[in-house]
Write an enzyme that holds these catalytic residues in place. Structure first.
Site, mmCIF file in Angstrom:
data_model
loop_
_atom_site.group_PDB
_atom_site.id
_atom_site.type_symbol
_atom_site.label_atom_id
_atom_site.label_comp_id
_atom_site.label_asym_id
_atom_site.label_seq_id
_atom_site.Cartn_x
_atom_site.Cartn_y
_atom_site.Cartn_z
ATOM 1 N N HIS A 60 0.811 -1.210 0.000
ATOM 2 C CA HIS A 60 0.000 0.000 0.000
ATOM 3 C C HIS A 60 0.848 1.264 0.000
ATOM 4 C CE1 HIS A 60 -3.209 -2.778 0.257
ATOM 5 N NE2 HIS A 60 -3.954 -1.799 -0.220
ATOM 6 N N CYS A 112 -8.487 -3.251 -11.956
ATOM 7 C CA CYS A 112 -8.250 -2.098 -11.066
ATOM 8 C C CYS A 112 -7.010 -2.309 -10.202
ATOM 9 C CB CYS A 112 -9.466 -1.817 -10.190
ATOM 10 S SG CYS A 112 -9.822 -3.137 -9.021
#
Ligand code: PEP
Ligand code: MG
Length: 554
Positions: free
Chosen positions: A186, A483
């Site tokens: 992340h 995505c």
């Protein structure tokens, strides 16, 4: 390799995870201080002096930051100046503790009280931990931990960054270089979201001397040390010119012969949409990661709070695909109070949280439906980490009952890709999360820097799963997008289009280069590239990596 003075004497290579070039002086992020055994700590400051130094530093940062960030720093400075905290620590010093241990104990007591108070107060516990680290470092005479803010542009070098660190970076950061981290971590995703060139898994980065002038290439993963000031200025000027050129790119996603591939944005909140101008040509939001709104939260976000956050996004952009909360492993949501697991990536995460806390999904679906009603929009809503057609059917039933018109699921688990046709019989669209799909297909932790070759989204096994989904979508006449981070890679965009993917969703900074890559190929050329990639003959960018500097990367 480092010389005796600790400075890197040649270039380094890691994994380029956020494209772009930058150059500037290194500022290193200090690790949290380690407390020496009681009685052995050498103190350079008293408790009062340490806390005052922390408060002063935070005040100065607040003044520089201004706005909302400034207010947060101001509040932290006030916490550091709290006389009750200082007196508690001073009392412990009188009882015989050294200042560092006294501060540690006083902060621990304060923290317990906050956590016990629950709600808003409990959420401040993380701020208190940060203050504790700063105060202990201050009395021990160690560098201040946490994200640095030297007051001038810099290249941030750290062992690793938490998502919270990355979110709190000041505008002076030119690029990120970390020793740890993987291509789909992340940290990498957030760096891309902010358009910051980033290199992770860069062995030896912590050997870069403070203030050394370096050039960072977030595409190739190269970090070159020992630059002259003139070279820094030249690289900065070239990078700015390239940004200007790409920012002129406009229009919907099309191959050279006009085949449409929608270009969408990945966002974490409405704030991303303000920064990531939809006017730059994104055709909507393809992934709204709702859990990013609540990372680290200890209290459950209520219905009204959620409605406000979602409505802000729908107002900014009417065409949004929302993902319901994707908690677990790398995205901690403490308010869910999930049990510890030996293997969290394979445990209760994503949609599976519903098995333990069904009210959480119910509240979120109701809030999404209310936000849609209030804004007169029709968002699409999808679930993460779906593994079976039964899970997809159950989610679709719940979402539709809550009033959501368009329901989809993410394909992140190989089992779901294999059953794409059956799943599409239950839902309106699929969105392929290549980050997790790669992790689970190759049994390779997405954060693992040593397994980057397996996490390469050009791996033919992964592409064959993408093809299965795209072909199921064609048969069903339903859209199938990507995505995951693969969608923002201009080298992969034509291949994904050739496989039959109907949309690509990415961070705004990646969009112009992907648009250019699509426009440079006819659909037939994309299909030819896809055939070659599926066979493994082409675009397998990294061979087996070794665990050392100079290893290949995506
Ligand atoms: C993915 O797994 O590809 C994805 C888009 O979800 P996340 O990265 O948020 O897990
Ligand atoms: Mg995922």
């Amino acid at each position: 390799m480092t010389d005796v003075a600790g400075a890197v004497d040649r270039g380094l290579r890691g994994l380029g995870v956020s494209p772009g070039r930058a150059a500037g002086p290194v500022v290193r992020m200090a690790a949290p201080p380690v407390l020496p055994p009681p009685g052995t700590a050498h103190s350079e400051r008293t408790v009062g002096e340490g806390l005052a130094a922390v408060a002063d530093e935070l005040e100065a940062r607040a003044a520089r930051a201004g706005g909302a960030a400034g207010e947060i720093l101001e509040a932290q400075a006030m916490m550091a100046a709290d006389p009750m905290l200082r007196e508690a620590a001073e009392d412990l010093v009188k009882e015989g503790l050294d200042p560092a241990h006294a501060l540690d104990a006083a902060f621990a007591t304060h923290r317990e009280a906050l956590v016990a108070a629950g709600g808003y107060f409990a959420e401040r516990a993380a701020d208190l931990d940060d203050l504790r680290n700063r105060a202990v470092a201050a009395v021990l005479g160690l560098p201040m931990p946490g994200v640095p803010d030297p007051g001038h542009p810099f290249v941030l070098v750290a062992e690793d960054l938490s998502p919270a660190d990355t979110a709190g970076l000041s505008g002076d950061v030119l690029a990120l270089v970390t020793e740890k981290g993987g291509p789909t971590s992340h940290t990498a995703i957030l760096a891309r979201g902010r358009g910051l060139p980033a290199v992770v898994a860069c062995e030896g980065a912590l050997g870069l001397a403070e203030g050394a002038l370096v050039a960072v290439d977030g595409g190739s993963g190269e970090v070159v040390a020992g630059l002259e000031p003139g070279e820094v200025a030249r690289i900065q000027a070239e990078a700015a010119a390239e940004r200007t050129r790409l920012s002129g790119s406009r229009g919907p996603g099309r191959t050279a012969d006009g085949h449409p591939v929608k270009l969408l944005l990945n966002i974490g909140s409405a704030a991303d949409l303000e920064v990531e101008d939809l006017g730059a040509g994104a055709e909507g939001v393809g992934l709204f990661r709702t859990e990013l709104l609540y990372l680290g939260r200890r209290s459950t976000p209520g219905f009204d709070e959620q409605v406000a956050a979602y409505a802000a996004v729908f107002r900014a952009c009417p065409d949004v695909v929302v993902r319901t909360l994707d908690a677990g492993t790398d995205k901690p949501l403490p308010f869910l109070d999930l049990p510890d697991e030996p293997n969290p990536a394979l445990g209760i995460r994503g949609l599976r949280v519903d098995r333990l806390r069904p009210e959480v999904l119910d509240t979120q679906l109701a809030a999404l439906a209310e936000a849609a009603r209030a804004t007169g929009t029709e968002p699409s809503v999808m679930a993460p980490m779906v593994a079976t057609a039964a899970e997809a059917a159950a989610f679709a039933e719940r979402a539709r009952a809550a009033g959501i018109a368009r329901v989809g699921v993410m394909i992140e688990v190989p089992a779901a890709a294999l059953l794409a046709a059956e799943i599409l019989a239950e839902v309106d669209f699929l969105s392929i999360g290549t980050n997790d799909l790669g992790q689970y297909t190759f049994a390779a932790d997405r954060q693992h820097p040593g397994l980057a070759d397996l996490l390469d989204p050009a791996q033919p096994a992964l592409l064959r799963l993408v093809e299965l989904c795209a072909s199921a979508g064609r048969t069903a006449g339903k859209p199938v997008g990507v995505c995951g981070e693969a969608a923002g890679d201009p080298r992969l965009a034509p291949i994904l289009a050739g496989l039959g993917v109907t949309s690509l969703s990415m961070s705004a900074v990646a969009l112009p280069a992907v648009r250019e890559a699509l426009a440079g190929h006819t659909l037939e050329a994309c299909q030819e590239l896809a055939r070659e990639a599926l066979s493994g003959r082409r675009y397998q960018r990294s061979a087996v990596v070794t665990c050392g500097p100079g290893r290949g990367g995506p």
